[in-house]
Design a protein around this motif. Sequence first.
Motif, mmCIF file in Angstrom:
data_model
loop_
_atom_site.group_PDB
_atom_site.id
_atom_site.type_symbol
_atom_site.label_atom_id
_atom_site.label_comp_id
_atom_site.label_asym_id
_atom_site.label_seq_id
_atom_site.Cartn_x
_atom_site.Cartn_y
_atom_site.Cartn_z
ATOM 1 N N UNK A 74 44.603 -0.825 31.878
ATOM 2 C CA UNK A 74 45.170 -1.846 30.992
ATOM 3 C C UNK A 74 44.062 -2.589 30.250
ATOM 4 N N UNK A 75 43.004 -2.934 30.968
ATOM 5 C CA UNK A 75 41.871 -3.637 30.355
ATOM 6 C C UNK A 75 41.200 -2.739 29.317
ATOM 7 N N UNK A 76 40.997 -1.461 29.671
ATOM 8 C CA UNK A 76 40.375 -0.536 28.733
ATOM 9 C C UNK A 76 41.233 -0.343 27.486
ATOM 10 N N UNK A 77 42.546 -0.273 27.669
ATOM 11 C CA UNK A 77 43.443 -0.130 26.514
ATOM 12 C C UNK A 77 43.347 -1.344 25.606
ATOM 13 N N UNK A 78 43.304 -2.507 26.221
ATOM 14 C CA UNK A 78 43.217 -3.758 25.448
ATOM 15 C C UNK A 78 41.880 -3.856 24.708
ATOM 16 N N UNK A 79 40.797 -3.541 25.410
ATOM 17 C CA UNK A 79 39.466 -3.735 24.834
ATOM 18 C C UNK A 79 39.007 -2.607 23.909
ATOM 19 N N UNK A 80 39.499 -1.397 24.149
ATOM 20 C CA UNK A 80 39.002 -0.267 23.346
ATOM 21 C C UNK A 80 40.118 0.531 22.698
ATOM 22 N N UNK A 82 42.139 2.237 24.241
ATOM 23 C CA UNK A 82 42.243 3.450 25.027
ATOM 24 C C UNK A 82 41.198 4.493 24.683
ATOM 25 N N UNK A 83 40.311 4.162 23.748
ATOM 26 C CA UNK A 83 39.269 5.111 23.334
ATOM 27 C C UNK A 83 38.300 5.411 24.479
ATOM 28 N N UNK A 84 37.989 4.388 25.253
ATOM 29 C CA UNK A 84 37.113 4.545 26.415
ATOM 30 C C UNK A 84 37.892 4.137 27.652
ATOM 31 N N UNK A 85 37.860 5.000 28.665
ATOM 32 C CA UNK A 85 38.592 4.708 29.898
ATOM 33 C C UNK A 85 37.665 4.964 31.085
ATOM 34 N N UNK A 86 37.439 3.922 31.860
ATOM 35 C CA UNK A 86 36.523 4.023 32.978
ATOM 36 C C UNK A 86 37.108 4.819 34.137
ATOM 37 N N UNK A 87 38.408 4.749 34.362
ATOM 38 C CA UNK A 87 39.008 5.389 35.534
ATOM 39 C C UNK A 87 38.684 6.885 35.598
ATOM 40 N N UNK A 88 38.909 7.667 34.549
ATOM 41 C CA UNK A 88 38.565 9.093 34.673
ATOM 42 C C UNK A 88 37.061 9.344 34.821
ATOM 43 N N UNK A 89 36.238 8.489 34.231
ATOM 44 C CA UNK A 89 34.784 8.623 34.382
ATOM 45 C C UNK A 89 34.397 8.400 35.843
ATOM 46 N N UNK A 90 34.977 7.365 36.439
ATOM 47 C CA UNK A 90 34.666 7.035 37.830
ATOM 48 C C UNK A 90 35.215 8.103 38.773
ATOM 49 N N UNK A 91 36.436 8.571 38.518
ATOM 50 C CA UNK A 91 37.010 9.627 39.356
ATOM 51 C C UNK A 91 36.116 10.869 39.341
ATOM 52 N N UNK A 92 35.619 11.225 38.174
ATOM 53 C CA UNK A 92 34.734 12.386 38.054
ATOM 54 C C UNK A 92 33.457 12.164 38.867
#
Length: 198
Positions: A74-80, A82-92
């Motif tokens: 939600x924060x990433x969608x608001x701030x970017x 949805x262009x940048x999403x930390x969750x999939x980066x962290x999961x990887x």
Amino acid sequence: MPVLQALIDETHRLGHKAGCHVLGGEGKHNAILAGCDTIEHAYDLNQEEANMIAQKGLYYEPTFTRYIEPYMDDVDSKNTGGRFRMVPIFEKAVTMAAVTEGVKLMVGSGVDGATFAHGTQALEFESLVKRAGMSPVKAIQAGTMTNAEALGWSERVGSIDKGKYADLIAVSGDPLADISELQRVKFVMKSGKIIRND
């Protein structure tokens, strides 16, 4: 880097361990290079860095559940947008670390009164198994034996052995078949004293 290296070297000289709270980028990389004993979070950990963690005998504590909660998207969608999403980066990053030979992955809670509340720490085991691909055995060992080793307390806690503190829990089902069983604790013993017995 010279200041960070001096801090870690001095900590080690005094017989203590250093824990580095790093999110990503240069700070994370420098903490690994400098030999910080525990690398906390490291959202964008890469294979080269995971290999360095293993080679140096460091510990990796992602605090996984805390930073893959829905509000992060939600924060990433608001701030970017949805262009940048930390969750999939962290999961990887955590998935890669979990299968990298020699990485000593720890279980941490990150419970701080936010959406991941105190008392729900067993969610971390489920996240490591279901979202990072760790086996239930390795996840349980991460939260017991590996955590004890990182603390320098392997002779006191982390496994069930004669002479150790009798800090035990029991669940009704088999956590190797269903890791979420660790969220349904029925029995607690602390230092040999029964605290809870359902």
